[in-house]
Scaffold this motif. Structure first.
Motif, short mmCIF file in Angstrom:
data_model
loop_
_atom_site.label_atom_id
_atom_site.label_comp_id
_atom_site.label_asym_id
_atom_site.label_seq_id
_atom_site.Cartn_x
_atom_site.Cartn_y
_atom_site.Cartn_z
N UNK A 1 -35.06 10.30 40.86
CA UNK A 1 -33.43 9.91 40.06
C UNK A 1 -33.93 9.36 38.74
N UNK A 2 -34.81 8.43 38.75
CA UNK A 2 -35.01 7.41 37.58
C UNK A 2 -35.69 8.56 36.56
N UNK A 3 -36.64 9.52 36.80
CA UNK A 3 -37.17 10.19 36.05
C UNK A 3 -36.08 11.47 35.49
N UNK A 4 -35.31 11.80 36.25
CA UNK A 4 -34.26 12.68 36.05
C UNK A 4 -33.16 11.80 34.99
N UNK A 5 -32.95 10.68 35.27
CA UNK A 5 -32.36 10.04 34.20
C UNK A 5 -32.78 9.64 32.92
N UNK A 6 -34.20 9.41 32.92
CA UNK A 6 -34.79 9.38 31.68
C UNK A 6 -34.86 10.64 30.78
N UNK A 7 -35.19 11.62 31.52
CA UNK A 7 -35.28 13.00 30.90
C UNK A 7 -33.83 13.31 30.41
N UNK A 8 -32.79 12.89 30.84
CA UNK A 8 -31.48 12.95 30.60
C UNK A 8 -31.13 12.28 29.21
N UNK A 9 -31.56 11.03 29.10
CA UNK A 9 -31.47 10.32 28.00
C UNK A 9 -32.24 10.51 26.80
N UNK A 10 -33.64 10.85 27.06
CA UNK A 10 -34.44 11.54 26.12
C UNK A 10 -33.65 12.94 25.36
N UNK A 11 -33.28 13.76 26.40
CA UNK A 11 -33.06 15.15 26.00
C UNK A 11 -31.58 15.02 25.24
N UNK A 12 -30.72 13.87 25.70
CA UNK A 12 -29.40 13.62 25.07
C UNK A 12 -29.69 13.04 23.45
N UNK A 13 -30.69 12.14 23.50
CA UNK A 13 -30.99 11.74 21.92
C UNK A 13 -31.42 12.78 21.31
N UNK A 14 -32.49 13.69 21.75
CA UNK A 14 -33.16 14.52 20.95
C UNK A 14 -31.82 15.58 20.45
N UNK A 15 -30.95 15.97 21.37
CA UNK A 15 -29.84 16.77 21.12
C UNK A 15 -29.10 16.22 19.76
N UNK A 16 -28.80 14.96 19.93
CA UNK A 16 -27.96 14.22 19.10
C UNK A 16 -28.65 14.29 17.76
N UNK A 17 -29.96 13.98 17.65
CA UNK A 17 -30.65 14.05 16.48
C UNK A 17 -30.76 15.41 15.74
N UNK A 18 -30.99 16.41 16.74
CA UNK A 18 -31.28 17.75 16.30
C UNK A 18 -30.07 18.35 15.68
N UNK A 19 -28.90 18.26 16.55
CA UNK A 19 -27.87 18.86 16.00
C UNK A 19 -26.89 18.34 15.38
N UNK A 20 -26.50 16.94 15.67
CA UNK A 20 -25.27 16.38 15.04
C UNK A 20 -25.76 15.75 13.55
N UNK A 21 -26.97 15.02 13.97
CA UNK A 21 -27.42 14.19 12.79
C UNK A 21 -28.05 15.42 11.46
N UNK A 22 -28.36 16.44 11.96
CA UNK A 22 -28.80 17.74 11.17
C UNK A 22 -27.75 18.07 10.19
N UNK A 23 -26.53 18.13 10.83
CA UNK A 23 -25.42 18.90 10.10
C UNK A 23 -24.95 17.98 8.96
N UNK A 24 -25.06 16.59 9.15
CA UNK A 24 -24.68 15.67 8.10
C UNK A 24 -25.59 15.69 6.90
N UNK A 25 -26.74 16.11 6.76
CA UNK A 25 -27.82 15.95 5.57
C UNK A 25 -27.65 17.43 4.87
#
Length: 106
Positions: free
Chosen positions: A82-106
């Motif tokens: 469960x810890x590994x899945x949670x960490x992967x979810x957090x990292x994946x969510x951060x990557x998605x935010x960085x990749x898709x949301x922040x990229x659109x603003x630049x």
């Protein structure tokens, strides 16, 4: 839950009784022909004691806490998984935010 006798034959047809902390019977059911009983999904009260009783005088009792400790563990019951899945979810969510949301603003 699986119940068998000392000679390892299944306790088919044995009665299963769930009792609350006050001694009130919550549920009465029977083991199937393989000595297996499944907890109903719509159980409203958490039992305190599980009693398996057959007509031949055999009786076994187990508390709810013991039952939960001894039940087979599924993959998601293991804390490290469960810890590994949670960490992967957090990292994946951060990557998605960085990749898709922040990229659109630049």
């Amino acid at each position: 839950m699986y119940a068998s006798y000392s000679d390892h034959t299944p306790a088919s047809g044995a009665e299963v009784v769930l009792v609350d902390a006050n001694g009130v019977i919550i549920l009465q059911d029977k083991m199937d022909e393989k000595g297996i009983w499944r907890l109903p999904e719509n159980l409203e009260t958490i039992p305190h004691l599980i009693i398996v009783d057959d007509s031949g005088g055999h009786r076994a009792m187990i508390t709810w806490e013991e039952f939960l400790k001894e039940r087979p563990k599924g993959l998601l019951d293991i804390l490290s998984i469960r810890v590994v899945i949670g960490v992967m979810f957090i990292i994946g969510g951060g990557y998605a935010i960085q990749r898709f949301l922040l990229k659109k603003k630049t």
